[in-house]
Motif scaffolding. Structure first.
Motif, PDB file in Angstrom:
ATOM      1  N   PRO A  85      33.337  29.465  -3.253  1.00  0.00           N
ATOM      2  CA  PRO A  85      34.192  28.451  -3.901  1.00  0.00           C
ATOM      3  C   PRO A  85      34.277  27.152  -3.110  1.00  0.00           C
ATOM      4  O   PRO A  85      34.349  26.065  -3.706  1.00  0.00           O
ATOM      5  N   ALA A  86      34.230  27.244  -1.781  1.00  0.00           N
ATOM      6  CA  ALA A  86      34.270  26.024  -0.952  1.00  0.00           C
ATOM      7  C   ALA A  86      33.040  25.163  -1.213  1.00  0.00           C
ATOM      8  O   ALA A  86      33.147  23.936  -1.374  1.00  0.00           O
ATOM      9  N   ALA A  87      31.864  25.785  -1.282  1.00  0.00           N
ATOM     10  CA  ALA A  87      30.629  25.043  -1.558  1.00  0.00           C
ATOM     11  C   ALA A  87      30.692  24.390  -2.931  1.00  0.00           C
ATOM     12  O   ALA A  87      30.320  23.223  -3.098  1.00  0.00           O
ATOM     13  N   LEU A  88      31.184  25.126  -3.915  1.00  0.00           N
ATOM     14  CA  LEU A  88      31.295  24.595  -5.286  1.00  0.00           C
ATOM     15  C   LEU A  88      32.264  23.417  -5.337  1.00  0.00           C
ATOM     16  O   LEU A  88      32.012  22.431  -6.033  1.00  0.00           O
ATOM     17  N   ALA A  89      33.364  23.521  -4.576  1.00  0.00           N
ATOM     18  CA  ALA A  89      34.351  22.428  -4.535  1.00  0.00           C
ATOM     19  C   ALA A  89      33.773  21.195  -3.848  1.00  0.00           C
ATOM     20  O   ALA A  89      33.945  20.066  -4.326  1.00  0.00           O
ATOM     21  N   LEU A  90      33.061  21.407  -2.755  1.00  0.00           N
ATOM     22  CA  LEU A  90      32.466  20.286  -2.013  1.00  0.00           C
ATOM     23  C   LEU A  90      31.416  19.552  -2.848  1.00  0.00           C
ATOM     24  O   LEU A  90      31.235  18.345  -2.719  1.00  0.00           O
ATOM     25  N   GLN A  91      30.735  20.290  -3.717  1.00  0.00           N
ATOM     26  CA  GLN A  91      29.698  19.691  -4.579  1.00  0.00           C
ATOM     27  C   GLN A  91      30.296  19.057  -5.831  1.00  0.00           C
ATOM     28  O   GLN A  91      29.560  18.471  -6.643  1.00  0.00           O
ATOM     29  N   GLY A  92      31.615  19.187  -6.025  1.00  0.00           N
ATOM     30  CA  GLY A  92      32.257  18.640  -7.217  1.00  0.00           C
ATOM     31  C   GLY A  92      31.905  19.395  -8.478  1.00  0.00           C
ATOM     32  O   GLY A  92      31.985  18.858  -9.586  1.00  0.00           O
ATOM     33  N   GLN A  93      31.518  20.655  -8.316  1.00  0.00           N
ATOM     34  CA  GLN A  93      31.042  21.442  -9.457  1.00  0.00           C
ATOM     35  C   GLN A  93      32.183  22.135 -10.209  1.00  0.00           C
ATOM     36  O   GLN A  93      32.034  22.477 -11.379  1.00  0.00           O
ATOM     37  N   ILE A  94      33.319  22.362  -9.513  1.00  0.00           N
ATOM     38  CA  ILE A  94      34.421  23.083 -10.144  1.00  0.00           C
ATOM     39  C   ILE A  94      35.694  22.257 -10.168  1.00  0.00           C
ATOM     40  O   ILE A  94      35.891  21.357  -9.346  1.00  0.00           O
ATOM     41  N   GLU A  95      36.557  22.602 -11.099  1.00  0.00           N
ATOM     42  CA  GLU A  95      37.855  21.941 -11.212  1.00  0.00           C
ATOM     43  C   GLU A  95      38.885  22.628 -10.324  1.00  0.00           C
ATOM     44  O   GLU A  95      39.764  21.993  -9.738  1.00  0.00           O
ATOM     45  N   TYR A  96      38.745  23.971 -10.220  1.00  0.00           N
ATOM     46  CA  TYR A  96      39.770  24.771  -9.534  1.00  0.00           C
ATOM     47  C   TYR A  96      39.173  26.134  -9.216  1.00  0.00           C
ATOM     48  O   TYR A  96      38.271  26.606  -9.921  1.00  0.00           O
ATOM     49  N   ALA A  97      39.678  26.778  -8.152  1.00  0.00           N
ATOM     50  CA  ALA A  97      39.200  28.122  -7.822  1.00  0.00           C
ATOM     51  C   ALA A  97      40.293  28.962  -7.178  1.00  0.00           C
ATOM     52  O   ALA A  97      41.149  28.454  -6.459  1.00  0.00           O
ATOM     53  N   VAL A  98      40.213  30.249  -7.457  1.00  0.00           N
ATOM     54  CA  VAL A  98      41.008  31.258  -6.754  1.00  0.00           C
ATOM     55  C   VAL A  98      40.022  32.063  -5.918  1.00  0.00           C
ATOM     56  O   VAL A  98      38.986  32.500  -6.430  1.00  0.00           O
ATOM     57  N   ALA A  99      40.327  32.222  -4.646  1.00  0.00           N
ATOM     58  CA  ALA A  99      39.498  33.044  -3.762  1.00  0.00           C
ATOM     59  C   ALA A  99      40.295  34.299  -3.428  1.00  0.00           C
ATOM     60  O   ALA A  99      41.252  34.253  -2.658  1.00  0.00           O
ATOM     61  N   GLY A 100      39.937  35.410  -4.062  1.00  0.00           N
ATOM     62  CA  GLY A 100      40.692  36.654  -3.909  1.00  0.00           C
ATOM     63  C   GLY A 100      40.096  37.579  -2.869  1.00  0.00           C
ATOM     64  O   GLY A 100      38.887  37.767  -2.813  1.00  0.00           O
ATOM     65  N   GLU A 101      40.957  38.128  -2.032  1.00  0.00           N
ATOM     66  CA  GLU A 101      40.546  39.115  -1.026  1.00  0.00           C
ATOM     67  C   GLU A 101      41.601  40.213  -0.939  1.00  0.00           C
ATOM     68  O   GLU A 101      42.791  39.943  -0.926  1.00  0.00           O
ATOM     69  N   VAL A 102      41.144  41.459  -0.842  1.00  0.00           N
ATOM     70  CA  VAL A 102      42.065  42.595  -0.761  1.00  0.00           C
ATOM     71  C   VAL A 102      42.386  42.970   0.689  1.00  0.00           C
ATOM     72  O   VAL A 102      43.388  43.620   0.966  1.00  0.00           O
ATOM     73  N   VAL A 103      41.550  42.515   1.633  1.00  0.00           N
ATOM     74  CA  VAL A 103      41.734  42.841   3.053  1.00  0.00           C
ATOM     75  C   VAL A 103      42.279  41.611   3.788  1.00  0.00           C
ATOM     76  O   VAL A 103      41.782  40.501   3.597  1.00  0.00           O
ATOM     77  N   ARG A 104      43.286  41.828   4.624  1.00  0.00           N
ATOM     78  CA  ARG A 104      43.964  40.698   5.259  1.00  0.00           C
ATOM     79  C   ARG A 104      43.030  39.851   6.135  1.00  0.00           C
ATOM     80  O   ARG A 104      43.103  38.625   6.098  1.00  0.00           O
ATOM     81  N   GLY A 105      42.141  40.486   6.917  1.00  0.00           N
ATOM     82  CA  GLY A 105      41.235  39.732   7.800  1.00  0.00           C
ATOM     83  C   GLY A 105      40.402  38.713   7.046  1.00  0.00           C
ATOM     84  O   GLY A 105      40.459  37.513   7.335  1.00  0.00           O
TER      85      GLY A 105
END
Length: 231
Positions: A34-54
């Protein structure tokens, strides 16, 4: 690898994200996709989901480092539970897991798939099972790619909801409807290696003190299927 230098595998996934999409990247690890997509201006918004705290904390750190907090939300949650109705997600990416786990994630929260117009999935194994799930839940495969990287071969499957009934054959479920058509050198390499591996397994099974007849028949059918496709 980082957000400015994605792996070939994630670059392939990224290519199928529509311009202006609202993305949920499930199992985001460091949040590089999602960071790469945001930096390229390709996305409007993103959720980055992770189940593990680390890994979740890695995502938080990456978002902060790249000043992307206005575009990407990190969420500590199990699978699609990371998605809120207010996110208005229309694209889901799940990469780097087994096909069985991906189907479990999709099955766990069917309500989160309402309004989703594209799934971009990259299973490490269990591709046939994932294709069968897509078929049974009326997600039609729109594109597929095979990527060879660091000694591994990965498949990327792009699917969209369909209002028209459709079925895939055993060949298409096993090998991929688009990958069968493309029949690339990577495709040939994957299935030559798989043929060799399965023939070795068959020999071992046959050498058992009480060879399991049903297992041998199943194995022979699978090997025959691979040989037909390679020929």
């Amino acid at each position: 690898m980082d957000a400015q230098n994605l792996s070939q595998r994630l670059t392939t996934v990224a290519k199928f994200v529509p311009q202006g999409a609202r993305v949920a990247d499930i199992g985001s690890d460091h949040g590089y996709l999602p960071a790469a997509l945001a930096l390229q201006g390709q996305i409007e918004y993103a959720v980055a989901g992770e189940v593990v705290r680390g890994p979740y904390e890695n995502v938080v750190s990456e978002i902060k480092k790249l000043a992307l907090a206005k575009i990407i939300q990190a969420r500590l949650a199990d699978g699609l539970a990371a998605i809120k109705d207010s996110d208005h997600i229309n694209t889901i990416t799940i990469a780097g897991m087994g096909g069985a786990l991906i189907t479990q994630i999709l099955d766990a929260h069917p309500e989160k798939l309402v309004g989703v117009t594209r799934l971009i999935l990259q299973p490490n194994v269990g591709e046939a099972r994932l294709r069968e799930w897509l078929m049974n839940h009326q997600f039609q495969i729109m594109a597929e790619r095979m990527v060879a990287e660091d000694g591994h071969i990965y498949e990327v499957i792009v699917a969209e909801p369909s209002t028209v009934p459709f079925r895939y054959s055993k060949y298409e479920l096993t090998f991929g409807p688009f990958l069968l058509e493309q029949h690339s050198s990577v495709f040939t390499k994957k299935w030559q290696d798989e043929l060799q591996r399965q023939e070795g397994v068959l020999q071992q099974v046959k050498q058992a003190s009480k060879p399991p007849v049903a297992k041998i028949k199943q194995q022979e059918e699978y090997i025959s299927l691979i040989k037909e496709v390679l020929n």
